[in-house]
Design a protein around this motif. Structure first.
Motif, mmCIF file in Angstrom:
data_model
loop_
_atom_site.group_PDB
_atom_site.id
_atom_site.type_symbol
_atom_site.label_atom_id
_atom_site.label_comp_id
_atom_site.label_asym_id
_atom_site.label_seq_id
_atom_site.Cartn_x
_atom_site.Cartn_y
_atom_site.Cartn_z
ATOM 1 N N GLY A 99 0.789 -1.225 0.000
ATOM 2 C CA GLY A 99 0.000 0.000 0.000
ATOM 3 C C GLY A 99 0.824 1.279 0.000
ATOM 4 O O GLY A 99 0.611 2.159 -0.802
ATOM 5 N N GLY A 100 1.757 1.393 0.897
ATOM 6 C CA GLY A 100 2.627 2.554 0.911
ATOM 7 C C GLY A 100 2.147 3.674 1.814
ATOM 8 O O GLY A 100 1.024 3.677 2.308
ATOM 9 N N ALA A 101 3.023 4.619 2.053
ATOM 10 C CA ALA A 101 2.753 5.757 2.933
ATOM 11 C C ALA A 101 1.723 6.690 2.298
ATOM 12 O O ALA A 101 1.632 6.802 1.090
ATOM 13 N N GLY A 102 0.952 7.330 3.174
ATOM 14 C CA GLY A 102 -0.001 8.322 2.705
ATOM 15 C C GLY A 102 -1.353 7.762 2.307
ATOM 16 O O GLY A 102 -2.242 8.513 1.917
ATOM 17 N N VAL A 103 -1.509 6.451 2.406
ATOM 18 C CA VAL A 103 -2.762 5.798 2.011
ATOM 19 C C VAL A 103 -3.158 4.801 3.084
ATOM 20 O O VAL A 103 -2.323 4.062 3.597
ATOM 21 N N GLU A 104 -4.429 4.790 3.414
ATOM 22 C CA GLU A 104 -4.996 3.786 4.318
ATOM 23 C C GLU A 104 -5.869 2.856 3.485
ATOM 24 O O GLU A 104 -6.630 3.313 2.630
ATOM 25 N N LEU A 105 -5.750 1.560 3.726
ATOM 26 C CA LEU A 105 -6.593 0.574 3.063
ATOM 27 C C LEU A 105 -7.585 0.047 4.088
ATOM 28 O O LEU A 105 -7.204 -0.492 5.117
ATOM 29 N N LYS A 106 -8.866 0.226 3.799
ATOM 30 C CA LYS A 106 -9.930 -0.082 4.748
ATOM 31 C C LYS A 106 -10.823 -1.208 4.224
ATOM 32 O O LYS A 106 -11.123 -1.273 3.033
ATOM 33 N N THR A 107 -11.272 -2.031 5.153
ATOM 34 C CA THR A 107 -12.177 -3.121 4.837
ATOM 35 C C THR A 107 -13.558 -2.577 4.502
ATOM 36 O O THR A 107 -14.062 -1.693 5.191
ATOM 37 N N LEU A 108 -14.140 -3.102 3.449
ATOM 38 C CA LEU A 108 -15.511 -2.763 3.081
ATOM 39 C C LEU A 108 -16.469 -3.721 3.782
ATOM 40 O O LEU A 108 -16.163 -4.916 3.923
ATOM 41 N N THR A 109 -17.610 -3.211 4.203
ATOM 42 C CA THR A 109 -18.636 -4.070 4.789
ATOM 43 C C THR A 109 -19.808 -4.172 3.826
ATOM 44 O O THR A 109 -19.939 -3.363 2.905
ATOM 45 N N GLY A 110 -20.658 -5.153 4.053
ATOM 46 C CA GLY A 110 -21.786 -5.373 3.158
ATOM 47 C C GLY A 110 -21.371 -6.262 2.005
ATOM 48 O O GLY A 110 -20.434 -7.052 2.106
ATOM 49 N N ARG A 111 -22.053 -6.093 0.902
ATOM 50 C CA ARG A 111 -21.738 -6.897 -0.290
ATOM 51 C C ARG A 111 -20.469 -6.336 -0.942
ATOM 52 O O ARG A 111 -20.465 -5.202 -1.430
ATOM 53 N N VAL A 112 -19.405 -7.124 -0.940
ATOM 54 C CA VAL A 112 -18.093 -6.680 -1.407
ATOM 55 C C VAL A 112 -17.727 -7.432 -2.685
ATOM 56 O O VAL A 112 -17.790 -8.662 -2.714
ATOM 57 N N PRO A 113 -17.349 -6.711 -3.738
ATOM 58 C CA PRO A 113 -16.915 -7.411 -4.954
ATOM 59 C C PRO A 113 -15.616 -8.177 -4.697
ATOM 60 O O PRO A 113 -14.821 -7.804 -3.835
ATOM 61 N N MET A 114 -15.429 -9.260 -5.446
ATOM 62 C CA MET A 114 -14.248 -10.109 -5.306
ATOM 63 C C MET A 114 -13.390 -10.026 -6.563
ATOM 64 O O MET A 114 -13.910 -10.070 -7.681
ATOM 65 N N ALA A 115 -12.093 -9.908 -6.363
ATOM 66 C CA ALA A 115 -11.128 -9.934 -7.464
ATOM 67 C C ALA A 115 -10.578 -11.356 -7.573
ATOM 68 O O ALA A 115 -10.410 -12.036 -6.565
ATOM 69 N N GLU A 116 -10.318 -11.798 -8.783
ATOM 70 C CA GLU A 116 -9.800 -13.148 -8.991
ATOM 71 C C GLU A 116 -8.445 -13.089 -9.678
ATOM 72 O O GLU A 116 -8.178 -12.205 -10.485
#
Length: 181
Positions: free
Chosen positions: A127-144
């Motif tokens: 991810g790197g500095a300056g960015v926060e990665l947050k968990t999504l709740t509810g219906r979450v799309p999936m990457a494959e």
């Protein structure tokens, strides 16, 4: 030899025997090429570190309705349509201000304050500095992530490689799921 190709180049490279296997984000549709999904991972939301979302542990997609979005470019990958459809299902049309082909570019745009982005959870590892990665709740799309190879290739080496790739994918699922939740 490891080589990076665009998704549109993988089928040709396989059929011309330039490569023996390829990893990609689906889809690839060709009767001469076998494919197998080896990893499914949820999207997470990348937000600028100083934003109000950076203080939240979990974010609902609808909470992002008024935010500018940076997203994957429309094209052969399904990422763009997955994200757009997820937003529609959440009840809004995302305001897209910039598009890019690679998650690293999206993260850079988020860092620069251009907007928020949905990216696969494995981006957490870079991810790197300056960015926060947050968990999504509810219906979450999936990457494959899938692997492709020539259907006609019955090489023992290929089959050992596929077995090792499947085993590695199972191990990474534990790590990615553990970090994403």
């Amino acid at each position: 030899v490891l080589d990076e190709l665009a998704i549109t180049e993988i089928p040709k490279a396989l059929l011309e025997r330039v490569i023996d296997v390829g990893f990609f984000r689906p889809p690839i549709s060709n009767a001469l090429i076998a494919t197998e999904v080896v990893l499914r991972e949820p999207y997470v939301v990348a937000v600028p570190k100083g934003s109000r979302f950076a203080r939240m542990r979990h974010i609902k997609l609808i909470d992002l309705a008024q935010e500018p979005f940076v997203t994957y470019a429309a094209g052969p990958s399904v990422a763009y349509s997955q994200i757009i459809n997820a937003c529609y299902e959440a009840g809004f049309h995302p305001r897209i201000v910039q598009q890019a082909r690679h998650p690293e570019t999206l993260i850079g745009l988020v860092r620069a304050g251009a907007g928020v982005a949905l990216v696969p959870s494995s981006v957490r590892f870079g991810g790197g500095a300056g960015v926060e990665l947050k968990t999504l709740t509810g219906r979450v799309p999936m990457a494959e992530i899938a692997i492709a190879w020539r259907r006609s290739d019955d090489s023992p080496l290929l089959h050992r490689f596929l077995k090792a790739a499947r085993r590695a994918a199972v191990l990474s699922k534990v790590k990615v799921t553990g970090r994403a939740s």
